[in-house]
Each structure stands twice: as structure tokens, then as C-alpha cells.
Design a protein around this motif. Sequence first.
Motif, short mmCIF file in Angstrom:
data_model
loop_
_atom_site.label_atom_id
_atom_site.label_comp_id
_atom_site.label_asym_id
_atom_site.label_seq_id
_atom_site.Cartn_x
_atom_site.Cartn_y
_atom_site.Cartn_z
N ALA A 1 0.87 -1.26 0.09
CA ALA A 1 -0.25 0.03 -0.04
C ALA A 1 0.77 1.36 0.09
O ALA A 1 1.84 1.23 0.65
N LEU A 2 0.47 2.10 -0.74
CA LEU A 2 1.19 3.42 -0.81
C LEU A 2 0.30 4.56 -0.48
O LEU A 2 -0.89 4.66 -0.76
N LEU A 3 0.89 5.54 0.65
CA LEU A 3 0.23 6.67 1.10
C LEU A 3 1.18 7.92 0.68
O LEU A 3 2.42 7.84 0.73
N THR A 4 0.54 8.70 -0.05
CA THR A 4 1.32 9.78 -0.73
C THR A 4 0.47 11.18 -0.80
O THR A 4 -0.72 11.15 -0.79
N ASN A 5 1.40 12.35 -0.67
CA ASN A 5 0.65 13.54 -0.95
C ASN A 5 1.34 14.21 -2.19
O ASN A 5 1.47 15.44 -2.51
#
Length: 351
Positions: free
Chosen positions: A107-111
Motif C-alpha cells: 500500500a502507498l500513502l502519498t501527497n
Amino acid sequence: MELTIQLKSLADKIIQLKDKIETEESTKHAFVLPFINMLGYDAFNPLEVVPEFTADIGLKKGEKVDYAIFQSGEPILIVECKSWKENLSVHSSQLFRYFHVTKTRFALLTNGIQYQFYTDLDEKNKMDQKPFLEFDIINLKENSIIEIAKFHKSSFNVDHILNNASALKYTKEIKKEINDELENPSNDFIKLFANKVYAGRLTEKVMEEFKMLVQKAFNQFINEKINDRLNAALNKETIKQQEEKTEPIEEASKVVTSDEELEAYRIVVAILRRKIPVNRIVPRDTQSYFGILLDDNNRKPLCRLHLNGTKKYLGLFNENKIEIKHHIQSIDDIYQFEKELLETVGAYEGK
């Protein structure tokens, strides 16, 4: 190398545009989708990148994660995006909920600027609390680029990434602990070194003195290591420059460049410019021949023109940089050696 250039280009774009990006949706389109494309996935192909991917949680329906990247019909990475202005630390719980209801291991969390990659090292099918890979795309380190490349479509392998994820995660944590100890040494850290060098009793006053000494010693040690590396690099460069010293410049009055030599030089440029920029093809006329070098480097001869005698020759170089002369009737015959000239450039360029 290509991925490195693409990431640098995206970083430059982010720096230029971020102050004009106001919403989460704009962040997705301007920053995140280009990153996904760099990984080799077609953002406009619903078989590879699915926007608003359904991740229903129990009785709670309609839950959607921003993107899911698919390979061979299975999701391999879910991506949750936030505005570039958002602090990611307060949003990992949302991705945590999505993770265990999908089949993906990543999973990737990014802004769009900060990227946090998660997996399930601690408990299978349950996303870890901490990311195993974290980076700032504007300040990318070389080791981060190596890890990003593992998610590229052409090289993606779940087992390979998982095998390395544990080492990445704990290495990151250890580096953080080292940094914390260097900035504010704990008593255990101070005692570790004080007990090795101090024979007396470690009173509170002694501990306070050693706290300063430990910090000072480590800072000096790190600076000395850095200086050693810099000096080694500078010495290596100096030796290289000495090896590449140019040939002695002959008296201008003894060197006469003919129109025929200039025309022959232009023919060589016409052949080689398809592979390298013209400004890298440098003429060097001497009394005995007209030389043509790559990057004005005597260790990288491209060819030599011997046109001032009764017979004309084109001098080419083999893999050992030994000149082999080829008889030519006129400078137009140089075109017959196009393959050899291009191969010489390819050898220097490592292609």
C-alpha cells in the motif's frame, strides 16, 4: 538511469507547480499519476490502473481507495492520495482499513511529495503501523531510487520486495535511533563509551561531562570520515587529470590546417552527430596529422586524418586504441567507414 532522470524531472515540476496546486484532485493529476506512469503502468488503462477502487469494509459499503494498480488481473498496490499540503501521519489509519480487505501485499500513502510504502511484515494481511520505504521525491537519495525501481512494471516481484522490506524497515528505524542518540545521547549510550575509557565512578557530574564528550567525539569522527572520502575523491580526480594531460601545443606557425582537412572533419561530424552532440567532436590539428577527439580528451581518439602526403589515409582505432591506417582516394571515401566510426563512439560511451 532513465528512471532517475524521470524522477528528477518530476521533482523539478513539483517545485515549479506546487504553489499553484490547491486541491487533492489536482495533486493526483499533476504529481501522483506521473509517478505511476514512471513505474511503467498506463494510468489510462483500466486493466492496469483502477481509479476509485472499491474496498468495502464489512457492512460499510462504498469505501474506495484512490487507485489500485493491477498486474495479471490482481491488485498489487493500492494508492491513497492526499493534497500536497496534507501531513501524511494523520491519514495512515484510513489506508490501514483498506489494506486487509484487498488481496494486495503493498500500500502507498502519498501527497505527491512524501511517499510511504507499507506491507504486512508484522502480521499477515494486516498493514504495518510503520512504512518500510519512505522518501521525499524532491530530496531523493540514490538508495531510495533503487527501491522505487523494484516497483516498476518490468521488474515487479512480490517475493523480492518482501525479502528486502524487512531490512529496509529496520535499517530506517536504526538510523533514526542513531540520529536521536547523536542529537541527545541517552544515559545508556553515554555509559557504553564512558565505561570503556573512564576508570572512575560515573557520577552525575561525570555523566554530564561525558555527554558533551560523546557528542563531540562522534561529530568529529563523522566529519573526519567525510573529509577522508572527499580527499580520496579529489586525489583520484587529480590523478585522472594528470593522466589526461593534453599533448604539448605546437607552435602555431608550424601547424597549417588545410581546407581539405576542414572538409574531412565536417564529414566525420556529419557521421557522428547522429550519436553524440557536435560540441563533443573536437578537432586537434598537428604537424603530422589532423586528429579528431571525443570531449577534447587525448585518451579518446575518434580518428586521424593523414591528408598532406602523396597518399591520403584515414586512421581508425581498435579496441586497444592502436591506430590502423586505411588508404583513401579522396575524403569522400570516409563515408565508407561510417560503421567503424560509430562503433568507436559506442565503445567510449559503453554501448
